[in-house]
Design an enzyme around this catalytic site. Structure first.
Site, mmCIF file in Angstrom:
data_model
loop_
_atom_site.group_PDB
_atom_site.id
_atom_site.type_symbol
_atom_site.label_atom_id
_atom_site.label_comp_id
_atom_site.label_asym_id
_atom_site.label_seq_id
_atom_site.Cartn_x
_atom_site.Cartn_y
_atom_site.Cartn_z
ATOM 1 N N ARG A 169 0.802 -1.218 0.000
ATOM 2 C CA ARG A 169 0.000 0.000 0.000
ATOM 3 C C ARG A 169 0.831 1.262 0.000
ATOM 4 O O ARG A 169 0.651 2.127 -0.837
ATOM 5 C CB ARG A 169 -0.858 0.050 1.255
ATOM 6 C CG ARG A 169 -1.815 -1.049 1.285
ATOM 7 C CD ARG A 169 -2.273 -1.261 2.686
ATOM 8 N NE ARG A 169 -3.230 -2.333 2.624
ATOM 9 C CZ ARG A 169 -4.541 -2.162 2.751
ATOM 10 N NH1 ARG A 169 -5.026 -0.985 3.022
ATOM 11 N NH2 ARG A 169 -5.343 -3.168 2.625
ATOM 12 N N THR A 170 1.717 1.372 0.976
ATOM 13 C CA THR A 170 2.485 2.607 1.109
ATOM 14 C C THR A 170 3.341 2.822 -0.140
ATOM 15 O O THR A 170 3.419 3.919 -0.671
ATOM 16 C CB THR A 170 3.358 2.555 2.371
ATOM 17 O OG1 THR A 170 2.518 2.301 3.484
ATOM 18 C CG2 THR A 170 4.090 3.861 2.583
ATOM 19 N N LYS A 210 22.983 -9.979 -0.477
ATOM 20 C CA LYS A 210 24.365 -10.383 -0.737
ATOM 21 C C LYS A 210 25.317 -9.801 0.309
ATOM 22 O O LYS A 210 26.526 -9.846 0.156
ATOM 23 C CB LYS A 210 24.797 -9.915 -2.126
ATOM 24 C CG LYS A 210 23.979 -10.534 -3.235
ATOM 25 C CD LYS A 210 24.398 -9.943 -4.580
ATOM 26 C CE LYS A 210 23.403 -10.321 -5.657
ATOM 27 N NZ LYS A 210 23.450 -9.381 -6.775
ATOM 28 N N ARG A 229 11.672 2.634 3.642
ATOM 29 C CA ARG A 229 11.031 1.858 4.702
ATOM 30 C C ARG A 229 12.026 0.825 5.188
ATOM 31 O O ARG A 229 12.722 0.187 4.388
ATOM 32 C CB ARG A 229 9.773 1.157 4.201
ATOM 33 C CG ARG A 229 9.302 0.095 5.187
ATOM 34 C CD ARG A 229 7.933 -0.393 4.955
ATOM 35 N NE ARG A 229 6.948 0.640 5.242
ATOM 36 C CZ ARG A 229 5.646 0.375 5.326
ATOM 37 N NH1 ARG A 229 5.191 -0.840 5.135
ATOM 38 N NH2 ARG A 229 4.797 1.341 5.582
ATOM 39 N N HIS A 240 5.823 6.765 11.261
ATOM 40 C CA HIS A 240 5.312 6.588 9.899
ATOM 41 C C HIS A 240 4.635 7.919 9.545
ATOM 42 O O HIS A 240 3.416 8.029 9.513
ATOM 43 C CB HIS A 240 4.312 5.421 9.881
ATOM 44 C CG HIS A 240 3.918 4.962 8.508
ATOM 45 N ND1 HIS A 240 4.252 5.655 7.357
ATOM 46 C CD2 HIS A 240 3.204 3.877 8.103
ATOM 47 C CE1 HIS A 240 3.760 4.991 6.313
ATOM 48 N NE2 HIS A 240 3.116 3.926 6.734
#
Lengths: 183, 313
Positions: free
Chosen positions: B60-61, B88, B110, B138
């Protein structure tokens, strides 16, 4: 700013110029059918309103009108002194196949008008876009000209043209002054 | 009122002033108008690149930021940890430096660790937007919640707002609390006692463990998602017991004000924290929140991409 300020149009002459522009708009478009008058934020808004009133007096028709904010369409985002504060856009109904008269107070580089045309075209496909300007001060940087002009005023780039059309006609004025350091 | 956001990054709402919040919300209101048009796109970020750097899964974000960027004509590139070199063994800063070398104009980050976006913001010159860091903040969700409340209720100041659920693990709750209290709302938090942060008084909110008492007289109820994935140990005995004591349903909602609204950051665990009938009722503004999300993120990208140019020129 006071001492360097020069009044180039007083209330009476602004009023006469706008009356003439209203007549010219009607003459050019053979009446007020399919016309929409759009003021450019923020200087064009009161002028658009006055022109709408004048057309109503002459023709007895209330022409649909609105205003357009061009901030998001500008090409000078990076220039100093640019204010990103967004304003509102209000377009009455569909502009498809209508004749739009854009109204602004001062025509200078032409970049604002370019942005306004881009913004308008995102709303539809007008039959034609015409431009009404109270003061054309020259120094165009784009191939843009006005269809209806209140007055042509030669200026230098170091000058600023201020238009005030609030309150009564006798308080209206157009002044020309030197640009201040922080402007 | 200031016309500029005088910061390089948006990392959290903790230090946001009321003026800054109002600038974002007012800008978002103009952006929302664009979303009502037939052509939902303006050219203001043409030639700019927004990179979504997601070290934690999110649909969503990420999608909301992606659409927001595209509506402003920016090029949006998604970079997610699952397909990247993070696996990696590359460090966070190496990854970010590599991306910065590709000259993005805004980095949306994020990360599951609190503070990761702050760390990147300190080391990179590109503006960083925190799209959720661990259990910390957030901010874009906080701003879109404020926007939705202001739009539906006409104001934020003086409103009684309840945040219900797992406050402890919720970055949404933290951003909401900072934003709401700055804007003058009265905030109450409610949830199982292990999920109420012990330092709640320092946040300027009231806390209660009784949902009936918590709901009384509220204008807005923000229901949080039960985030099983964030709980290392068991904070409540069972979902069934949670629903019995803290699940919000139509019957309980009657205790709030008559015109109260229900919000949820999504995705909803239907039948857990929020009953089906309430989620779909007209007191729920959940979809309006999603809609507001795009407008608010457009405002964020627009204001930040501009700040950078100010700094450079």
């Amino acid at each position: 700013m006071g001492s360097k300020e020069k009044v180039i149009m007083d209330g009476k002459s602004i009023d006469r110029a706008l009356s003439r522009i209203a007549h010219e708009i009607l003459e050019r478009n053979k009446g007020a059918d399919d016309l929409i008058i759009i003021g450019i934020c923020t200087g064009g808004i009161p002028l658009a309103r006055i022109i709408v009133d004048k057309i109503k007096k002459i023709e007895g028709v209330e022409v649909p009108s609105g205003y357009i904010d061009i901030t998001l369409y500008r090409d000078d985002l990076s220039r100093i002194g640019y204010h990103p504060k967004l304003k509102k856009t209000e377009i009455p109904g569909s502009i498809d196949d209508k004749t739009i008269v854009l109204v602004d107070d001062v025509l200078y580089t032409g970049r604002t008008i370019r942005a306004a045309m881009d913004a308008l075209i995102d709303f539809g496909r007008p039959k034609a876009i015409q431009l009404a300007i109270l003061v054309d001060r020259g120094h165009r940087e784009l191939p843009i000209r006005a269809d209806f002009v209140g007055r042509n005023v030669p200026t230098s780039r170091s000058e600023v043209v201020d238009v005030k059309v609030e309150g009564e006609v006798k308080e209206w004025k157009v002044v020309i002054r030197e640009r201040e350091e922080n402007e | 009122m200031s016309d500029f956001l005088s910061r390089k990054d948006i990392l959290g709402l903790r230090d946001f002033t009321r003026q800054e919040i109002e600038l974002v919300l007012d800008t978002a209101a103009s952006m929302e108008d664009i979303l009502q048009r037939e052509i939902k796109k303006v050219p203001s970020l043409r030639g700019k690149t927004v990179v979504n750097l997601f070290f934690e899964p999110s649909t969503r974000t990420r999608t909301s930021f992606e659409i927001a960027g595209k509506r402003l004509s920016a090029d949006v590139v998604n970079f997610s940890a699952a397909v990247s070199s993070v696996k990696k063994g590359e460090t966070l800063l190496d990854t970010a430096r590599n991306i910065e070398a590709m000259k993005p104009d805004v980095l949306v980050v994020r990360h599951s660790s609190s503070g990761a976006p702050h760390f990147l913001a300190r080391h990179l010159s590109v503006p960083v937007v925190n799209a959720g860091d661990g259990r910390h903040e957030h901010p874009s969700q906080g701003l879109l919640d404020l926007y939705t409340i202001r739009k539906v209720k006409g104001r934020i100041e003086g409103l009684n707002v309840l945040i219900l659920g797992d406050i402890l693990h919720s970055r949404v709750a933290r951003s909401d609390i900072y934003g709401l209290t700055t804007m003058g709302a009265k905030v109450t938090i409610c949830g199982p006692s292990p999920l109420i942060p012990r330092e709640y008084q320092a946040l300027g909110v009231e806390a209660t463990w009784d949902i009936n008492e918590a709901l009384r007289g509220k204008d807005v109820v923000i229901v949080l998602r039960i985030q099983l994935e964030r709980m290392e140990s068991s904070f409540f005995p069972s979902i069934r017991e949670y629903v019995r004591y803290f699940g919000l349903n139509r019957e309980r909602m009657k205790l709030a004000k008559e015109d109260a609204i229900v919000m949820h950051p999504g995705p909803v665990n239907r039948g857990w924290e929020l009953a089906d009938d309430l989620a779909d009722s007209d007191v729920s503004v959940i979809l309006q929140q999603v809609e507001a999300g795009v407008a608010v993120r457009m405002a964020i990208l627009y204001l930040l991409a501009h700040v950078r140019e100010e700094v450079e020129s």
